[in-house]
Structures are given as C-alpha cells and as structure tokens.
Design a protein around this motif. Structure first.
Motif, short mmCIF file in Angstrom:
data_model
loop_
_atom_site.label_atom_id
_atom_site.label_comp_id
_atom_site.label_asym_id
_atom_site.label_seq_id
_atom_site.Cartn_x
_atom_site.Cartn_y
_atom_site.Cartn_z
N THR A 58 9.25 -5.44 4.06
CA THR A 58 8.22 -6.10 3.25
C THR A 58 8.49 -7.59 3.11
O THR A 58 7.55 -8.38 3.03
CB THR A 58 8.12 -5.45 1.86
OG1 THR A 58 9.40 -5.49 1.21
CG2 THR A 58 7.64 -4.02 1.96
N SER A 59 9.75 -7.98 3.10
CA SER A 59 10.08 -9.40 3.06
C SER A 59 9.59 -10.11 4.32
O SER A 59 9.01 -11.21 4.25
CB SER A 59 11.58 -9.59 2.89
OG SER A 59 11.92 -10.97 2.87
N ALA A 60 9.80 -9.47 5.46
CA ALA A 60 9.31 -10.05 6.72
C ALA A 60 7.79 -10.12 6.72
O ALA A 60 7.20 -11.12 7.17
CB ALA A 60 9.81 -9.21 7.90
N ARG A 65 2.94 -13.38 6.70
CA ARG A 65 1.54 -13.40 6.25
C ARG A 65 1.49 -13.98 4.84
O ARG A 65 1.03 -13.35 3.89
CB ARG A 65 0.98 -11.97 6.27
CG ARG A 65 1.00 -11.31 7.63
CD ARG A 65 -0.02 -11.92 8.59
NE ARG A 65 -1.32 -11.36 8.34
CZ ARG A 65 -2.43 -12.08 8.24
NH1 ARG A 65 -2.39 -13.39 8.31
NH2 ARG A 65 -3.59 -11.50 8.04
N GLN A 66 1.93 -15.22 4.70
CA GLN A 66 2.14 -15.82 3.39
C GLN A 66 0.85 -16.04 2.60
O GLN A 66 0.90 -16.19 1.38
CB GLN A 66 2.89 -17.14 3.53
CG GLN A 66 4.32 -16.96 4.02
CD GLN A 66 5.13 -18.25 3.93
OE1 GLN A 66 4.91 -19.08 3.06
NE2 GLN A 66 6.08 -18.39 4.83
N ALA A 71 0.50 -8.44 1.08
CA ALA A 71 1.90 -8.46 1.53
C ALA A 71 2.84 -8.78 0.37
O ALA A 71 3.92 -8.19 0.24
CB ALA A 71 2.07 -9.50 2.65
N TRP A 72 2.43 -9.69 -0.50
CA TRP A 72 3.24 -10.04 -1.66
C TRP A 72 3.27 -8.91 -2.68
O TRP A 72 4.31 -8.66 -3.31
CB TRP A 72 2.71 -11.32 -2.30
CG TRP A 72 2.91 -12.53 -1.45
CD1 TRP A 72 2.05 -13.04 -0.51
CD2 TRP A 72 4.08 -13.36 -1.41
NE1 TRP A 72 2.59 -14.14 0.09
CE2 TRP A 72 3.83 -14.37 -0.44
CE3 TRP A 72 5.28 -13.37 -2.10
CZ2 TRP A 72 4.76 -15.37 -0.16
CZ3 TRP A 72 6.21 -14.37 -1.83
CH2 TRP A 72 5.95 -15.35 -0.86
N ILE A 73 2.15 -8.22 -2.86
CA ILE A 73 2.12 -7.08 -3.78
C ILE A 73 3.14 -6.04 -3.37
O ILE A 73 3.95 -5.57 -4.18
CB ILE A 73 0.71 -6.46 -3.83
CG1 ILE A 73 -0.26 -7.38 -4.56
CG2 ILE A 73 0.75 -5.08 -4.53
CD1 ILE A 73 -1.71 -6.93 -4.48
N ILE A 77 6.39 -4.44 -5.17
CA ILE A 77 6.52 -3.01 -5.45
C ILE A 77 7.84 -2.47 -4.92
O ILE A 77 8.56 -1.74 -5.61
CB ILE A 77 5.34 -2.24 -4.82
CG1 ILE A 77 4.05 -2.53 -5.59
CG2 ILE A 77 5.62 -0.74 -4.79
CD1 ILE A 77 2.80 -2.05 -4.90
N VAL A 78 8.18 -2.83 -3.69
CA VAL A 78 9.40 -2.30 -3.09
C VAL A 78 10.64 -2.87 -3.76
O VAL A 78 11.63 -2.16 -3.98
CB VAL A 78 9.40 -2.56 -1.56
CG1 VAL A 78 10.74 -2.18 -0.95
CG2 VAL A 78 8.28 -1.76 -0.90
N ASN A 79 10.61 -4.15 -4.13
CA ASN A 79 11.76 -4.70 -4.87
C ASN A 79 11.94 -3.99 -6.21
O ASN A 79 13.07 -3.73 -6.64
CB ASN A 79 11.56 -6.21 -5.09
CG ASN A 79 12.09 -7.04 -3.95
OD1 ASN A 79 13.16 -6.75 -3.40
ND2 ASN A 79 11.37 -8.08 -3.57
N SER A 80 10.84 -3.68 -6.87
CA SER A 80 10.92 -2.94 -8.13
C SER A 80 11.50 -1.55 -7.90
O SER A 80 12.34 -1.08 -8.67
CB SER A 80 9.53 -2.81 -8.75
OG SER A 80 8.99 -4.07 -9.07
N SER A 81 11.05 -0.91 -6.85
CA SER A 81 11.54 0.43 -6.52
C SER A 81 13.03 0.41 -6.21
O SER A 81 13.78 1.30 -6.62
CB SER A 81 10.77 0.98 -5.32
OG SER A 81 9.40 0.97 -5.54
N TRP A 82 13.44 -0.59 -5.46
CA TRP A 82 14.85 -0.73 -5.12
C TRP A 82 15.68 -0.92 -6.39
O TRP A 82 16.74 -0.31 -6.56
CB TRP A 82 15.00 -1.92 -4.17
CG TRP A 82 16.37 -2.15 -3.61
CD1 TRP A 82 17.47 -1.33 -3.69
CD2 TRP A 82 16.80 -3.29 -2.87
NE1 TRP A 82 18.54 -1.88 -3.05
CE2 TRP A 82 18.17 -3.09 -2.55
CE3 TRP A 82 16.17 -4.46 -2.46
CZ2 TRP A 82 18.90 -4.03 -1.83
CZ3 TRP A 82 16.89 -5.39 -1.74
CH2 TRP A 82 18.24 -5.18 -1.42
#
Length: 214
Positions: A58-60, A65-66, A71-73, A77-82
């Motif tokens: 997701t970071s990539a 796709r800045q 992509a940012w959402i 989400i994944v950082n929160s999950s981690w």
C-alpha cells in the motif's frame, strides 16, 4: 494496547474507486481482498507479519498514485490494521502514520470510497489513547463519523463504527438501532469476506449493548 486497536479497520467499498484506471482498480481490489483475508481468516499470531507485507504494497501504491485518494485511504487502513495486530506502545507510531494518510485522502477527495476516510479517522479518534500518549478524542470521533454517515448512510462500516461510538458514549438505545441497521446493509460485490467478518463484529457488539439495556 492491542485490545485498544482491535477491530479498528474499515473495509471500504471497491465500487467507489471511480478515480482509478482499470489496472489500479484491480490493484485496489487485491489489497482489499488481502486485508480481509488477514484480518478475518488468519490466526491472530500471523497477522502482524502479514500486515507488514501488505503495508509495503500500500505504501508503494500511494507513492506511485499520489493524487488518488483511494490509495491513501488503504495505506491508512493497513497501517491501522498493522498497529492493531502488533499492539504495544510501538503501535502508536503506525496509527499516527495512518492518521496522516487518511488526512491526505480527505484533502484529495473526501467523498472517495463513500467517505471511508472519515469513517477510518473516526474509528482512530475513538480507539487511540488520548493525550499524552496519543490523539484520541471522542468529540472529533463523533464529528468524523457523522460526516461519514452523511456520505454513506446505509453502509455496513459507517453504521458499525457509529454504533460502536454510541456504545462508548453509553447511548445504548441509539447504538442498538445503528447496529441493527448495519446488519441490513446491502452485500458488497467482491467483499464477501469483509462483510462476513464485519457482521460477526456487529453481532458481538450487539450482545454487549443488550447487556447494558437488560
């Protein structure tokens, strides 16, 4: 700390990814499917490592796709999950990264994925510890979750996290109504695993709500 962050995460609607081309829509769908598999199907002890790998993807995605809010959402989400899977004080750094990602998404397109950035931020403000450890704030949570409902009044996620917020505020009758409405949300095509996992969370929270009412 692990318990604070548990079930923090949002399964945003893939149908809302109108800003992406076909290849990026497939990329987003793959991330969503992987997230649901990790969150709801993997044993708890395997989730942190799996989310770490997904966070790299997701970071990539967001870096390539800045200008695309979706992509940012999903990076948020994944950082929160981690963070939720990892637990401990160290998880706060990842949650702060998630907040930054979601704020960036709102700046780009607050309506992306039917307002999922608002829902995700509301969940963070509800669950993260307050000052001095974190940035938790129930008033900000309510503001964000209300905005999410305005954009997606019938969504399973927006209603679940609104119901959870009401439960935390001891507004039990309102919480029950929101959660019961969440169970009636229309199925999301391609999001079957996420929907099934979310419904289990709703059922579990309804048990707690009913205990307070009875």
């Amino acid at each position: 700390m692990k318990r604070i962050f548990a079930c923090l995460l949002i399964g945003a609607l893939s149908q809302g990814a109108w800003a992406l081309d076909a290849a990026d829509q497939q990329r987003l769908s793959d991330i969503q499917h992987n997230w649901a598999h990790i969150q709801y199907e993997l044993p708890e002890g395997q989730r942190a490592d799996a989310f770490e790998k997904l966070a790299a993807q997701t970071s990539a995605f967001k870096q390539e796709r800045q200008s695309v809010a979706e992509a940012w959402i999903w990076s948020g989400i994944v950082n929160s999950s981690w963070a939720g899977a990892k637990g401990g004080i160290g998880a706060l750094g990842k949650v702060k990264d998630a907040r930054s990602d979601l704020e960036k998404a709102l700046a780009l397109d607050p309506k992306a994925l039917q307002g999922s950035a608002y829902t995700s931020l509301g969940a963070l403000y509800d669950r993260v510890p307050g000052w001095p450890l974190g940035f938790g704030d129930s008033d900000k949570a309510e503001q964000m979750l209300t905005q999410a409902l305005q954009l997606n009044p019938d969504g399973i996620d927006s209603l679940y996290f609104w119901g959870d917020h009401l439960y935390r505020q001891k507004r039990y009758n309102e919480a029950k109504a929101a959660l019961q409405k969440a169970l009636k949300a229309a199925p999301r095509v391609g999001r079957e695993a996420a929907d099934a996992g979310r419904r289990k969370e709703i059922d579990a929270l309804l048990v707690q709500v009913n205990k307070q009412l009875n």
